[in-house]
Write an enzyme that holds these catalytic residues in place. Structure first.
Site, PDB file in Angstrom:
ATOM      1  N   SER A 176      38.981  39.394  35.544  1.00 34.36           N
ATOM      2  CA  SER A 176      39.026  39.639  33.939  1.00 34.36           C
ATOM      3  C   SER A 176      39.131  41.145  33.793  1.00 34.36           C
ATOM      4  CB  SER A 176      37.917  39.291  33.341  1.00 34.36           C
ATOM      5  OG  SER A 176      37.684  39.379  32.136  1.00 34.36           O
TER       6      SER A 176
ATOM      7  N   HIS B 264      40.766  50.041  27.328  1.00 38.41           N
ATOM      8  CA  HIS B 264      40.826  50.719  26.076  1.00 38.41           C
ATOM      9  C   HIS B 264      41.358  52.063  26.277  1.00 38.41           C
ATOM     10  CE1 HIS B 264      37.905  47.736  24.266  1.00 38.41           C
ATOM     11  NE2 HIS B 264      37.059  47.752  25.265  1.00 38.41           N
TER      12      HIS B 264
ATOM     13  N   HIS C 120      43.573  42.705  27.058  1.00 34.86           N
ATOM     14  CA  HIS C 120      42.726  41.795  27.637  1.00 34.86           C
ATOM     15  C   HIS C 120      43.616  40.809  28.438  1.00 34.86           C
ATOM     16  CE1 HIS C 120      40.755  37.813  27.702  1.00 34.86           C
ATOM     17  NE2 HIS C 120      39.928  38.449  28.238  1.00 34.86           N
TER      18      HIS C 120
ATOM     19  N   ASN D 296      42.661  37.692  31.531  1.00 33.16           N
ATOM     20  CA  ASN D 296      41.773  36.742  32.428  1.00 33.16           C
ATOM     21  C   ASN D 296      42.449  35.619  32.836  1.00 33.16           C
ATOM     22  OD1 ASN D 296      39.842  34.156  32.052  1.00 33.16           O
ATOM     23  ND2 ASN D 296      38.594  35.804  33.150  1.00 33.16           N
ATOM     24  N   VAL D 297      42.357  35.387  34.210  1.00 31.22           N
ATOM     25  CA  VAL D 297      42.790  34.302  35.055  1.00 31.22           C
ATOM     26  C   VAL D 297      41.599  33.604  35.627  1.00 31.22           C
ATOM     27  CG1 VAL D 297      45.310  34.361  34.736  1.00 31.22           C
ATOM     28  CG2 VAL D 297      43.967  35.460  36.593  1.00 31.22           C
TER      29      VAL D 297
ATOM     30  N   HIS E 147      55.326  39.026  22.887  1.00 33.66           N
ATOM     31  CA  HIS E 147      55.361  37.499  22.827  1.00 33.66           C
ATOM     32  C   HIS E 147      56.481  37.150  23.712  1.00 33.66           C
ATOM     33  CE1 HIS E 147      52.023  36.363  20.193  1.00 33.66           C
ATOM     34  NE2 HIS E 147      52.071  37.458  19.989  1.00 33.66           N
TER      35      HIS E 147
ATOM     36  N   GLY F 232      24.983  36.188  36.085  1.00 37.55           N
ATOM     37  CA  GLY F 232      26.026  36.768  36.563  1.00 37.55           C
ATOM     38  C   GLY F 232      25.635  38.611  36.442  1.00 37.55           C
TER      39      GLY F 232
END
Length: 306
Positions: free
Chosen positions: A94, A98, A108, A110-111, A147, A261
């Site tokens: 993740s 910035h 951002h 995340n996988v 995109h 976490g």
């Protein structure tokens, strides 16, 4: 359905973290990521990497985590009640970046992979993830290119894949209390297992690999743009929306906190500086108003529907 190979997923995620960090360091050209390895008392651990006060990136984190537990947290069982009473393993990469320059968007990605097990029952597993872009002074060509690369990640997996996960991203990264999207979207998917392990894993890898292909060219084009106090002030104000989303809605943040976490790694997504103002709105026709008028509602950026 093919059986999950947890080690293969873990090895890929570590390589992905290495590649993204290397490319971001090259683009910054000033500082390197610091690495913080940590272990979790309940099982698992991670490798957090943070870049701070670089030439381009004000703050960013690229985190690998692997956690285990004897019980799924509420954030997971809320939409999957059949998981109650199962132990779990969860792993993922993740990241949030910035930049200093308000003309460079925040990004951002995340996988992740989850597997939940219970004695006498088949394991329940799935992949999730995606990436999205949050500009302050948006450039239409950048958004279209973002995109296009998102679609390229999806193209080998079916004609409708990009449209499905693009729509899901628009709906997920939406601040209901503001009635606006967090940014200009990208991809979001979750609970993915219907293609079987091998193909689902391949899709997750495609999304992970295409993030830096989408983001780095935009950073390269915009990092030299001149800006002043007005642009910086607007950037800090808009960063407040990022904080609001992550602390109120984000599943990953909630999952991490509810599973005990590592707080420092979970909250690395937050920007180092941010502003809030009471009842502020941009001047009509201004560059700041352009973001609200043209970019914070979902659009078909690639003209795929008539």
């Amino acid at each position: 359905m093919s059986q999950p190979d947890i080690n293969a997923v873990k090895e890929y995620l570590l390589r992905l973290q290495d590649n993204i960090c290397q490319q971001l360091e090259e683009e910054d050209g000033g500082v390197s990521f610091i690495e913080d390895n940590w272990t979790r008392e309940q099982g698992g651990g991670g490798r957090t990497r943070v870049i701070t006060d670089g030439n381009v990136f004000e703050q960013g984190g690229v985190n690998f985590s692997y956690v285990q537990g004897t019980q799924m947290p509420a954030s997971a069982t809320a939409h999957r009640p059949e998981l109650e009473g199962r132990s779990f393993q969860a792993m993922g990469v993740s990241l949030v970046i910035h930049p200093h320059n308000p003309y460079v968007p925040t990004s951002h990605a995340n996988v992740r992979f989850f597997i939940a097990e219970k004695e006498g029952a088949d394991p329940v597993w799935w992949f999730g993830g995606g990436f999205d872009l949050t500009p302050y002074y948006a450039n239409r060509d950048d958004v279209i290119d973002w995109h296009k690369t998102s679609k390229q990640a999806c193209d080998p997996f079916g004609e409708e894949t990009y449209k499905t996960y693009k729509k899901w991203c628009d709906e997920y990264f939406y601040l209901k209390h503001r009635d606006e999207t967090r940014g200009v979207g990208g991809l979001f998917f979750d609970d993915l297992n219907e293609m079987g392990f091998e193909k689902s894993f391949a899709f997750m890898q495609s999304v992970g690999d295409h993030y830096i292909k989408a983001y780095r060219p935009i950073v390269n084009r915009r990092k030299g743009a001149e800006f002043g106090e007005r642009e910086r002030d607007f950037q800090l104000y808009r960063r407040g929306r990022y904080v609001e989303f992550n602390l109120v809605y984000d599943r990953g943040t909630l999952f991490g906190l509810q599973t005990g976490g590592r707080t420092e790694s979970i909250l690395m997504s937050l920007p180092p500086l941010v502003k809030w103002r009471y009842n502020w709105s941009p001047e009509p026709g201004s560059a700041e108003a352009d973001l609200y008028d043209n970019y914070l509602t979902p659009k078909d950026w690639l003209g795929l529907t008539s």
